[in-house]
Scaffold this motif. Structure first.
Motif, short mmCIF file in Angstrom:
data_model
loop_
_atom_site.label_atom_id
_atom_site.label_comp_id
_atom_site.label_asym_id
_atom_site.label_seq_id
_atom_site.Cartn_x
_atom_site.Cartn_y
_atom_site.Cartn_z
N TRP A 38 0.83 -1.21 0.00
CA TRP A 38 0.00 0.00 0.00
C TRP A 38 0.86 1.25 0.00
O TRP A 38 0.61 2.17 -0.78
N THR A 42 1.13 4.08 -3.01
CA THR A 42 0.82 5.48 -2.73
C THR A 42 2.00 6.38 -3.08
O THR A 42 1.83 7.44 -3.68
N TYR A 45 2.26 6.61 -6.92
CA TYR A 45 1.25 7.52 -7.47
C TYR A 45 1.64 8.97 -7.21
O TYR A 45 1.54 9.82 -8.10
N SER A 46 2.06 9.26 -6.01
CA SER A 46 2.40 10.65 -5.65
C SER A 46 3.61 11.14 -6.43
O SER A 46 3.58 12.23 -7.01
#
Length: 92
Positions: A38, A42, A45-46
């Motif tokens: 996870w 994240t 993506y960021s």
């Protein structure tokens, strides 16, 4: 702006674009081919979103439409890889 200053300006923004495109590609590879946790998803993506924005800004500074289209295609590929294809418009 003299010719030499313009060359420096262009080289700098091409370097910025190249680095941001490479970071976006690494993020896409990480999201697409690895089973990431996870936090890693994240972070990918960021970081990928920031790299896409920096790449778009560099393309704007260079006034190069083809570079901007390449970055947006990479963002579109990210949506396809992640399975987030947007709303389903086919209500059959």
């Amino acid at each position: 702006m003299s010719g030499e200053e313009f060359d420096q300006f262009e080289r700098r923004w091409k370097l910025v674009f190249g680095v941001s495109a490479a970071v976006l590609a690494i993020c896409l590879i990480d999201l697409g081919w690895y089973f990431s946790a996870w936090f890693e998803r994240t972070a990918s993506y960021s970081i990928g979103a920031i790299a896409a924005l920096v790449g778009l800004y560099a393309a704007k500074q260079l006034r190069d439409v083809e570079r901007a289209q390449a970055i947006t295609d990479g963002s579109w590929l990210n949506q396809i890889i992640s399975g987030n294809n947007g709303p389903d418009l086919d209500d059959d």
